[in-house]
Design an enzyme around this catalytic site. Sequence first.
Site, PDB file in Angstrom:
ATOM      1  N   ARG A  74      49.817  25.835  18.300  1.00  0.00           N
ATOM      2  CA  ARG A  74      49.908  25.272  16.950  1.00  0.00           C
ATOM      3  C   ARG A  74      51.373  25.230  16.509  1.00  0.00           C
ATOM      4  O   ARG A  74      52.096  26.200  16.744  1.00  0.00           O
ATOM      5  CB  ARG A  74      49.089  26.117  15.977  1.00  0.00           C
ATOM      6  N   HIS A  77      51.357  28.772  12.603  1.00  0.00           N
ATOM      7  CA  HIS A  77      50.175  29.642  12.751  1.00  0.00           C
ATOM      8  C   HIS A  77      49.733  29.741  14.215  1.00  0.00           C
ATOM      9  O   HIS A  77      48.543  29.784  14.511  1.00  0.00           O
ATOM     10  CB  HIS A  77      49.012  29.133  11.898  1.00  0.00           C
ATOM     11  N   ARG A 113      39.834  32.690  11.302  1.00  0.00           N
ATOM     12  CA  ARG A 113      41.045  32.940  12.113  1.00  0.00           C
ATOM     13  C   ARG A 113      42.182  33.353  11.186  1.00  0.00           C
ATOM     14  O   ARG A 113      42.496  32.653  10.227  1.00  0.00           O
ATOM     15  CB  ARG A 113      41.431  31.705  12.916  1.00  0.00           C
ATOM     16  N   ASN A 149      45.802  31.096   2.801  1.00  0.00           N
ATOM     17  CA  ASN A 149      46.767  32.129   3.191  1.00  0.00           C
ATOM     18  C   ASN A 149      46.462  33.417   2.441  1.00  0.00           C
ATOM     19  O   ASN A 149      45.606  33.432   1.545  1.00  0.00           O
ATOM     20  CB  ASN A 149      48.193  31.679   2.845  1.00  0.00           C
ATOM     21  N   PHE A 162      56.945  19.575   4.047  1.00  0.00           N
ATOM     22  CA  PHE A 162      56.419  20.567   4.992  1.00  0.00           C
ATOM     23  C   PHE A 162      57.195  20.616   6.314  1.00  0.00           C
ATOM     24  O   PHE A 162      57.574  21.696   6.777  1.00  0.00           O
ATOM     25  CB  PHE A 162      54.923  20.336   5.233  1.00  0.00           C
ATOM     26  N   ARG A 359      47.861  17.589   3.426  1.00  0.00           N
ATOM     27  CA  ARG A 359      47.161  18.392   4.430  1.00  0.00           C
ATOM     28  C   ARG A 359      45.917  17.674   4.945  1.00  0.00           C
ATOM     29  O   ARG A 359      45.513  17.858   6.084  1.00  0.00           O
ATOM     30  CB  ARG A 359      46.754  19.749   3.840  1.00  0.00           C
ATOM     31  N   ARG A 370      46.837  18.856  19.954  1.00  0.00           N
ATOM     32  CA  ARG A 370      46.557  20.205  20.454  1.00  0.00           C
ATOM     33  C   ARG A 370      45.415  20.207  21.466  1.00  0.00           C
ATOM     34  O   ARG A 370      45.483  20.825  22.516  1.00  0.00           O
ATOM     35  CB  ARG A 370      46.154  21.087  19.269  1.00  0.00           C
TER      36      ARG A 370
HETATM   37 FE1  HDD Z   1      48.880  24.473   7.170  1.00  0.00          FE
HETATM   38  C1  HDD Z   1      47.779  25.313  10.259  1.00  0.00           C
HETATM   39  C2  HDD Z   1      47.408  27.311   5.858  1.00  0.00           C
HETATM   40  C3  HDD Z   1      50.187  23.733   4.084  1.00  0.00           C
HETATM   41  C4  HDD Z   1      49.959  21.512   8.361  1.00  0.00           C
HETATM   42  N1  HDD Z   1      47.817  26.031   7.921  1.00  0.00           N
HETATM   43  C5  HDD Z   1      47.454  26.186   9.216  1.00  0.00           C
HETATM   44  C6  HDD Z   1      46.675  27.371   9.360  1.00  0.00           C
HETATM   45  C7  HDD Z   1      46.580  27.941   8.122  1.00  0.00           C
HETATM   46  C8  HDD Z   1      47.287  27.086   7.210  1.00  0.00           C
HETATM   47  C9  HDD Z   1      45.851  29.221   7.769  1.00  0.00           C
HETATM   48  C10 HDD Z   1      46.102  27.903  10.666  1.00  0.00           C
HETATM   49  C11 HDD Z   1      44.749  27.348  10.943  1.00  0.00           C
HETATM   50  C12 HDD Z   1      44.191  27.936  12.208  1.00  0.00           C
HETATM   51  O1  HDD Z   1      44.006  29.163  12.250  1.00  0.00           O
HETATM   52  O2  HDD Z   1      43.962  27.172  13.141  1.00  0.00           O
HETATM   53  N2  HDD Z   1      48.880  25.391   5.354  1.00  0.00           N
HETATM   54  C13 HDD Z   1      48.137  26.491   4.997  1.00  0.00           C
HETATM   55  C14 HDD Z   1      48.211  26.679   3.563  1.00  0.00           C
HETATM   56  C15 HDD Z   1      48.997  25.683   3.072  1.00  0.00           C
HETATM   57  C16 HDD Z   1      49.409  24.863   4.192  1.00  0.00           C
HETATM   58  C17 HDD Z   1      47.512  27.782   2.805  1.00  0.00           C
HETATM   59  C18 HDD Z   1      49.396  25.390   1.659  1.00  0.00           C
HETATM   60  C19 HDD Z   1      48.701  25.710   0.641  1.00  0.00           C
HETATM   61  N3  HDD Z   1      49.919  22.929   6.368  1.00  0.00           N
HETATM   62  C20 HDD Z   1      50.334  22.799   5.067  1.00  0.00           C
HETATM   63  C21 HDD Z   1      50.929  21.495   4.882  1.00  0.00           C
HETATM   64  C22 HDD Z   1      50.856  20.852   6.085  1.00  0.00           C
HETATM   65  C23 HDD Z   1      50.222  21.771   7.011  1.00  0.00           C
HETATM   66  C24 HDD Z   1      51.489  20.984   3.567  1.00  0.00           C
HETATM   67  C25 HDD Z   1      51.312  19.473   6.485  1.00  0.00           C
HETATM   68  C26 HDD Z   1      51.520  18.492   5.682  1.00  0.00           C
HETATM   69  N4  HDD Z   1      48.954  23.617   9.004  1.00  0.00           N
HETATM   70  C27 HDD Z   1      49.412  22.364   9.246  1.00  0.00           C
HETATM   71  C28 HDD Z   1      49.235  21.930  10.693  1.00  0.00           C
HETATM   72  C29 HDD Z   1      48.452  23.137  11.275  1.00  0.00           C
HETATM   73  C30 HDD Z   1      48.406  24.116  10.120  1.00  0.00           C
HETATM   74  C31 HDD Z   1      50.460  21.516  11.378  1.00  0.00           C
HETATM   75  C32 HDD Z   1      48.949  23.728  12.586  1.00  0.00           C
HETATM   76  C33 HDD Z   1      47.737  23.888  13.452  1.00  0.00           C
HETATM   77  C34 HDD Z   1      46.664  23.254  12.720  1.00  0.00           C
HETATM   78  O3  HDD Z   1      47.126  22.737  11.559  1.00  0.00           O
HETATM   79  O4  HDD Z   1      45.524  23.143  13.075  1.00  0.00           O
HETATM   80  O5  HDD Z   1      48.527  20.744  10.756  1.00  0.00           O
END
Ligand code: HDD
Length: 694
Positions: A74, A77, A113, A149, A162, A359, A370
């Site tokens: 990822r 995370h 997770r 989170n 982001f 998101r 992935r």
């Molecule tokens: Fe995110 C993963 C939580 C903003 C893009 N995010 C990811 C995971 C968590 C969060 C817990 C891990 C999920 C897992 O265990 O597979 N993210 C947050 C929270 C946010 C947040 C609480 C704001 C309130 N995230 C955020 C933004 C973006 C992303 C604004 C993109 C525009 N996040 C991602 C991602 C991930 C991710 C890149 C990486 C792996 C996945 O999604 O599955 O798409």
Amino acid sequence: MAKTPTRTARPTGGETHQTVDAGDATAILTTNHGVPVSDNQNSLKSGARGPTLLEDFVLREKIFHFDHERIPERIVHARGSGAHGVFEATADISDLSKAAVFIKGEKTEVFVRFSTVAGGAGSVDTPRDVRGFAVKLYTREGNWDLVGNNIPVFFIQDAMKFPDLVHAVKMEADRGYPQAGSAHDTFWDWASLMPETTHMLMWAMSDRTLPRSLRTMEGFGVHTFKLVNAAGKASFVKFHWKPRLGLQSTIWDEALKLQAADNDYHRRDLFEAIDTGAFPQWDLGIQVFDQAFADAQLYDVLDATKLIPEEDVPVRLIGTLTLNRNVDNFFAETEQVAFLPSNVPPGIDFSNDPLLQGRLFSYLDTQNSRLGTTNFHQIPVNAPRCPFGNFQRDGKMQTMVPKGRANYEPNSLAAHGEEGGPRESPAQGFVTANAATGPDESGDKLRVRAATFADHYSQARLFYRSQTEAEQAHIASSFVFELSKVGLLDQVPGRMVANLRNVDEDLAKRVADGLGIALPKKAPAAKEPVDMEPSDALSIHKNMKDTLEGRSVGILIADGSDAVALKKLVADITKAKGKAVIVAPKVGGAKLSDGSQQKADGQLAGSPSQVFDAIAVLLSEDGTKALLREGAAVEFVMNAFGHLKAIGASEAAKPLLDKAGVVLDDGVTGLDGAFVKAASQRFYDREPSLRTLA
Ligand code: HDD
């Protein structure tokens, strides 16, 4: 014509593949194509010492598969730990939401997770970092993924930022370090230029980012979402997970030492808790409010850098999450699980929070890179538990075998006696809540930030002023530590402190003093901050539980330790639902006072006190004498004291306590009932005498 079900069920392993039973000792090893293998030790060669033959399909398949065993981690995370469980709805909120997951008494399977954010998949569990708290609820109306989170606010207001946030915080682009931490140039360079990060930085610099256990942290959905009832009425909602064990964090020095002692501290703790039946639990809470409330606030409820104080909108508990089953396979489940904030069942909906809106695209998109296929929803951990089916077809790794010709809609195949496929349901399907929920929700196309998002400091101040003195000292000291790691960029620490002056003058001064720099001019604020009423819910110390449940006590013994006292101590700890772990200089154990041999759970050198919540030192005079020469024993006691933990000791152990610099206080007791009580707490008052905090 044969009838096929109109909704295609998820294929289970049994339907599509018959794999051999791993527990069946008579099962025969085969290739992936089912051909029995005669020899799994030697490749096929031309002569005993001759070249290996290309013909060896068993070897080729084995190496080919091995070469491709990893998938991209990822982007954030990457390091995480997962578990299965159940969510039970405990309150009737049908007036607010029609979602079946909330029907009182409804039980829904879940997969959770937890993760750190910045480090790679193989990084340690205990850096200073935000923790992910992602919950997939396999509801009977489709999956609901609450991807949150352990902090209720976020660094940025708009998804547009982001990638910048993540690039800045992850290891630096040229040198590839530091791994898993924000204490470096690029993060603080960026953060100090982004006043909207200030509130989140306060949380990140607090002990919230040093949780003692995944079981002792809160979870938050962060964004404002909507609940929608059967009549289509929408209410705003914020989601909270409240840990049954209360909040508990480590302190910085302890977290650093934990990194050396156990890379997998949190993963192990979660696995062992579930394995031993101490199922971690959280209550799901909601803060529900309407447009009138939203309009009356000085902040915007669509701004993810803001929280809603629990004193303003109390958290109402509506269900319980219990994690009760470890994964069978880390890769298949924890690694392949794909969370999508866009997964919501009817009755839950999105707000216009621009971070959330971004998101909704990002997570779906990332799964393709992935997991390599748009069919990632068919992987067992991702597949809905309810029937699902539509006219989407084919693609890489398609494992479902839809029957018939109905791969388009509308069709009239049913009229000809053929399967026509599933149909949309205006009554049961997901309908976006289009009730008017606020001003400015439509209009010209504008690439702007609403003026209501401009106050970057009031809630940062609220957070700081809601902390205990000890917590404030930790925050100030973390800023000093992190900014002290900013090397090349002279302007950065001053720029950060200039921002902090808008939060709290005392905090800014403490940080400037700690860094040894002059107090810079206050940064101009986009909007002047206001004082908000402090909120106890924001403090960890005010939300800890004095309980031994979920805590572990390291009991140091050596030859000659009192057998009766040890037995009683272990019984007392177990009765109080704590975990007693016996540590001895040799893992084979020690010869107790009654001549019996007591096996140890851990060897002293490999079981330092940072992995425990409290320690007991149960030594005889001879045992003490022997351990006075043992650096690991002195450190065992010294670090427990330094990490503000309870120390219970036998009379004879006093010289060891003296050598370790232990000074008597409420946390230093004998081995009676007072110890078990003390072991349920931390002694923050001790800290100022032990180290200089900012
Ligand atoms: Fe995110 C993963 C939580 C903003 C893009 N995010 C990811 C995971 C968590 C969060 C817990 C891990 C999920 C897992 O265990 O597979 N993210 C947050 C929270 C946010 C947040 C609480 C704001 C309130 N995230 C955020 C933004 C973006 C992303 C604004 C993109 C525009 N996040 C991602 C991602 C991930 C991710 C890149 C990486 C792996 C996945 O999604 O599955 O798409």
